[in-house]
Design a protein around this motif. Structure first.
Motif, PDB file in Angstrom:
ATOM      1  N   VAL A   1       0.638   1.017 -11.288  1.00  0.00           N
ATOM      2  CA  VAL A   1       1.222   0.148 -10.272  1.00  0.00           C
ATOM      3  C   VAL A   1       0.425  -1.152 -10.177  1.00  0.00           C
ATOM      4  O   VAL A   1      -0.794  -1.140 -10.012  1.00  0.00           O
ATOM      5  CB  VAL A   1       1.246   0.844  -8.895  1.00  0.00           C
ATOM      6  CG1 VAL A   1       1.840  -0.095  -7.837  1.00  0.00           C
ATOM      7  CG2 VAL A   1       2.051   2.140  -8.967  1.00  0.00           C
TER       8      VAL A   1
ATOM      9  N   SER B   1       0.824  -1.204   0.000  1.00  0.00           N
ATOM     10  CA  SER B   1       0.000   0.000   0.000  1.00  0.00           C
ATOM     11  C   SER B   1       0.860   1.258   0.000  1.00  0.00           C
ATOM     12  O   SER B   1       0.600   2.214  -0.751  1.00  0.00           O
ATOM     13  CB  SER B   1      -0.930  -0.003   1.217  1.00  0.00           C
ATOM     14  OG  SER B   1      -1.709   1.166   1.263  1.00  0.00           O
TER      15      SER B   1
ATOM     16  N   MET C   1       1.811   5.925  -7.553  1.00  0.00           N
ATOM     17  CA  MET C   1       0.634   5.857  -8.391  1.00  0.00           C
ATOM     18  C   MET C   1       0.345   7.138  -9.186  1.00  0.00           C
ATOM     19  O   MET C   1      -0.334   7.101 -10.207  1.00  0.00           O
ATOM     20  CB  MET C   1      -0.601   5.496  -7.555  1.00  0.00           C
ATOM     21  CG  MET C   1      -0.956   6.517  -6.490  1.00  0.00           C
ATOM     22  SD  MET C   1      -2.298   5.938  -5.418  1.00  0.00           S
ATOM     23  CE  MET C   1      -3.602   5.656  -6.604  1.00  0.00           C
TER      24      MET C   1
ATOM     25  N   GLY D   1       2.684   1.698  -3.355  1.00  0.00           N
ATOM     26  CA  GLY D   1       1.693   2.054  -4.361  1.00  0.00           C
ATOM     27  C   GLY D   1       1.314   3.520  -4.286  1.00  0.00           C
ATOM     28  O   GLY D   1       1.202   4.207  -5.314  1.00  0.00           O
TER      29      GLY D   1
ATOM     30  N   VAL E   1       0.542  -5.008  -8.079  1.00  0.00           N
ATOM     31  CA  VAL E   1       1.111  -5.562  -6.847  1.00  0.00           C
ATOM     32  C   VAL E   1       0.976  -7.080  -6.839  1.00  0.00           C
ATOM     33  O   VAL E   1       0.062  -7.653  -7.455  1.00  0.00           O
ATOM     34  CB  VAL E   1       0.421  -4.973  -5.593  1.00  0.00           C
ATOM     35  CG1 VAL E   1       0.645  -3.465  -5.524  1.00  0.00           C
ATOM     36  CG2 VAL E   1      -1.051  -5.308  -5.571  1.00  0.00           C
TER      37      VAL E   1
END
Length: 395
Positions: free
Chosen positions: A36, A24, A31, A27, A38
C-alpha cells in the motif's frame, strides 16, 4: 532435498485521500495482502503513479483541495503510461450523477463512504483480477503481433533471397556484369521515387509499388539462362540468326516466372512487375524494340524504367564484346535516345539524377580496376556500342 521457492509478488495499491485517518484506515484494511502506497493530494498521487513500477490499482477520493479526484482520474487516463491502471473512486458523493461522471472519466468502480471492509476487499480483488486478465491478453496480443511481423519479415527475406539467387544464376552466365543486379535495382528505385513526387505518377508509384519494383528489377534478364553460351558469350558481332535467338530471352524470362506461379497454383502479387520487366524491358518508345514492338505508353511503366536503368548500366559496364564507357558518354547516349529508345519523361528525370546514377555506379562498382578506370576518365569510346546487336539495351 532443496525445493524451489516461489515468491509471490504482491500487487501495489495507491490510496489517495486528503484525510490522514482515511489513509490509515484503508491502509490497515489492505496491508495484509497488498503493498500500500498513500498520497494526501492529487499532485503527489500523479507523481507516484508515474514512478516505475506503476501501481496496480488506485483508490481515489473525489473531494480534495486544489486538484479533486475527477481531475486526477482525467489526467491518469489521458497519459499512456497510466491509462491502464484501474481507478476506484472512494467518496461520500454517492449521487447517480456523480457516479456517472466518474465512470465517464474512465473509473472502473465506485465505492461510497463510509467504507465497508468486506466490500472494499472484494471490489479491489475483482478489479485486480480483471487487470491481470487484461494485461495477459495485451501482452499476448503484443507477442502475437511481434511474431506476425517477424514471420512477415522472414517471408519478405525469403522472397528477396529467392529473387537474387535466381537473378545471380542468370548473371553468372555473363560473369563480367558483376554488380549489375544491385546497380539496376537502385537506378530503378531512384527514378521511381523521383517520378512519384509528380502528380501524374503519384497514384501509380506508391511506396509499396516502388518496393515491388526494387525487388523485381533483378529478374529483368532471367531469360538469359535459356540463351546458349555460344551466343550469350560471343565476343564478336552476332549474326542475324543469332540475334533472333538472343531476342527470345524476354519471353523465356516471363514464361519461367509464369510456370513458377502455375506450379504454386496461384498468382503471386510481387511477381506481377517481375513478369512485366522481364518481358518488356527491351521494348523501345518508338516501337522498334522487341519482343512485341510496343509503342509509347503501351509499354508498361515498370519496363520503361528498367530500360533506362539497364541501358545506362550496360554502357558503363565492361562486357565480353566491349569495354566500359565513361559516365558522361553514357549519359549523352541516354539523352539522345529520348523519344526514340526511351520515354521522354523518364529521360528528363534521368537528366536531373545523373549525379545520383553515377554515385550508385561507384557504390556498386564491379572491381577496383573498373573504379580506377572511371576515376581516371580514360576517355575510351566504345566502338559500335549502340549499333552492336548484342549491345546496350539488347543484352
Amino acid at each position: 532435498m532443496p525445493t524451489d521457492t516461489v515468491i509471490a509478488i504482491r500487487p501495489t495499491i495507491l490510496v489517495v485521500d486528503d484525510v490522514p485517518q482515511n489513509l490509515s484506515l484503508i491502509g490497515e484494511l489492505l496491508m495484509d495482502n497488498y503493498v500500500v502506497k498513500v498520497a494526501h493530494c492529487g499532485e503527489k498521487a500523479l507523481r507516484i503513479a508515474h514512478n516505475q513500477p506503476c501501481p496496480d490499482l488506485i483508490l481515489l477520493d473525489v473531494m480534495m483541495p486544489e486538484m479533486d479526484g475527477y481531475e486526477v482520474c482525467r489526467q491518469l487516463k489521458a497519459d499512456p503510461r497510466t491509462c491502464d491502471i484501474p481507478v476506484i473512486f472512494l467518496t461520500a458523493m454517492s449521487a447517480e450523477a456523480d457516479e456517472q461522471h466518474g465512470f465517464d472519466l474512465g473509473a472502473t468502480d465506485y465505492i461510497a463512504k463510509p467504507v465497508s471492509p468486506p466490500i472494499l476487499r472484494a471490489r479491489v480483488q475483482a478489479q485486480l483480477r480483471l487487470k491481470a486478465a487484461s494485461d495477459f491478453l495485451r501482452d499476448n496480443n503484443a507477442f502475437l503481433e511481434q511474431e506476425v511481423n517477424r514471420r512477415t519479415e522472414e517471408v519478405h527475406a525469403v522472397q528477396e533471397v529467392a529473387i537474387l539467387a535466381v537473378a545471380s544464376l542468370a548473371e553468372t552466365r555473363d560473369n563480367e556484369t558483376g554488380n549489375h543486379i544491385l546497380r539496376t535495382q537502385h537506378y530503378v528505385k531512384l527514378l521511381a521515387e523521383y517520378l512519384a513526387r509528380q502528380p501524374r505518377f503519384a497514384d501509380v508509384l506508391t511506396e509499396a509499388e516502388i518496393e515491388l519494383l526494387f525487388k523485381s528489377a533483378p529478374l529483368h534478364d532471367i531469360g538469359k539462362v535459356g540463351i546458349p553460351d555460344r551466343i550469350l558469350l560471343k565476343p564478336g558481332k552476332l549474326t542475324p540468326e543469332e540475334f533472333e535467338i538472343m531476342k527470345t530471352h524476354p519471353a523465356l524470362g516471363r514464361d519461367a516466372i509464369v510456370r513458377a506461379e502455375e506450379r504454386l497454383g496461384k498468382r503471386v502479387p510481387f511477381l506481377r512487375l517481375a513478369k512485366e520487366i522481364a518481358y518488356s524491358h527491351q521494348e523501345k518508345w518508338d516501337g522498334s524494340g522487341y519482343p512485341d514492338g510496343l509503342v509509347g505508353e503501351a509499354i508498361p511503366l515498370s519496363a520503361r524504367l528498367m530500360a533506362v536503368a539497364d541501358v545506362y548500366d550496360a554502357l558503363i559496364s565492361r562486357r565480353v564484346y566491349k569495354a566500359s564507357m565513361p559516365h558522361a558518354q553514357a549519359v549523352g547516349i541516354i539523352l539522345a535516345g529520348s523519344g526514340s529508345h526511351f520515354d521522354p519523361v523518364l529521360v528528363e528525370a534521368f537528366a536531373l539524377l545523373v549525379d545520383q546514377f553515377h554515385a550508385i555506379a561507384m557504390r556498386f562498382t564491379d572491381s577496383e580496376s573498373d573504379l580506377h578506370a572511371e576515376k581516371e576518365r580514360l576517355g575510351w569510346i566504345a566502338e559500335e556500342v549502340v549499333q552492336h546487336p548484342q549491345g546496350a539495351g539488347n543484352d
